[in-house]
Design an enzyme around this catalytic site. Structure first.
Site, PDB file in Angstrom:
ATOM      1  N   SER A  82      -4.692 -11.715  13.195  1.00 50.00           N
ATOM      2  CA  SER A  82      -3.765 -11.042  12.286  1.00 50.00           C
ATOM      3  C   SER A  82      -2.327 -11.500  12.462  1.00 50.00           C
ATOM      4  O   SER A  82      -1.582 -11.613  11.491  1.00 50.00           O
ATOM      5  CB  SER A  82      -3.854  -9.529  12.489  1.00 50.00           C
ATOM      6  OG  SER A  82      -5.167  -9.069  12.260  1.00 50.00           O
ATOM      7  N   HIS A 147       0.037  -7.307  13.591  1.00 47.41           N
ATOM      8  CA  HIS A 147       0.410  -7.587  12.201  1.00 47.41           C
ATOM      9  C   HIS A 147       1.928  -7.615  12.050  1.00 47.41           C
ATOM     10  O   HIS A 147       2.488  -8.506  11.399  1.00 47.41           O
ATOM     11  CB  HIS A 147      -0.171  -6.523  11.281  1.00 47.41           C
ATOM     12  CG  HIS A 147      -1.662  -6.389  11.324  1.00 47.41           C
ATOM     13  ND1 HIS A 147      -2.344  -5.933  12.432  1.00 47.41           N
ATOM     14  CD2 HIS A 147      -2.601  -6.649  10.385  1.00 47.41           C
ATOM     15  CE1 HIS A 147      -3.638  -5.908  12.173  1.00 47.41           C
ATOM     16  NE2 HIS A 147      -3.825  -6.348  10.939  1.00 47.41           N
TER      17      HIS A 147
END
Length: 208
Positions: A82, A147
């Site tokens: 991610s 993220h």
């Protein structure tokens, strides 16, 4: 999560885990989102900017992701690409904004929309998974801070590294600001991992 490639805070002295975690996935959903986003965004970026630049953004995003997780979510592991994927997407969005008038791609709005939808769905899934009760107290669900670390890299180093066809970024103070911000973050995260656990008297359960 027992895989030797996964980043775990209990094993943070094993330095390879800060990058090797990108080779593992949590479920088919994460794998599917990651592959879709890399094909949708990574391939067009690589065709325009070259493999070297894109690989650098991807790896620095992955590193920033695990470091962000180690600082913001000290008890959670990091799994999946991610950080690197979100760095590419953020760099792509920055690239589109910088070169909007010079881009001739007639599907740029559609591509941006699909990328944002996939980003939102994957981030929402990661947040839900993180706060779901774990099966074992010492085995927390993966952090979603990866993220956010990737996004930070994309909108800083992504702007610096990707070619800008409208202006020369290296002649502006913004170029130096983005580089300094990234270096400060990495330095702070490294020092945090060395000293913060003992200073805060954080006690991590042994790996399950």
């Amino acid at each position: 999560l027992r895989n030797p490639l996964v980043y775990r805070p209990q094993l943070r002295t094993q330095a390879w885990r800060y990058l090797s975690y990108i080779f593992m996935h949590v479920g088919v959903e994460q794998l599917g989102f990651s592959v879709t986003l890399q094909l949708l965004v990574g391939v067009p970026l690589e065709m325009v900017h070259g493999a070297l630049r894109i690989s650098f953004i991807y790896l620095t995003g992955a590193l920033a992701g695990s470091l962000a997780a180690s600082v913001a979510d000290m008890t959670a592991p990091a799994v999946g690409p991610s950080g690197g994927v979100y760095a590419l997407i953020s760099a792509h969005l920055a690239n589109v904004v910088m070169n909007w008038s010079g881009m001739r791609c007639q599907f740029k709005l559609f591509r941006m929309g699909v990328a944002l939808i996939c980003m939102s769905l994957e981030f929402g899934r990661a947040v839900w998974l993180r706060f779901r009760p774990p099966a074992h107290p010492s085995c927390a669900h993966p952090s979603f801070a990866c993220h956010l670390g990737g996004v930070m890299v994309g909108i800083t180093l992504g702007v610096v590294i990707l070619r800008n066809y409208e202006q020369k970024l290296h002649e502006q103070s913004l170029w130096w600001i983005f580089v300094i911000v990234y270096l400060i973050f990495v330095s702070f995260a490294v020092l945090w991992n060395i000293f913060a656990y003992s200073l805060l008297d954080s006690r991590l359960l042994p790996p399950a």
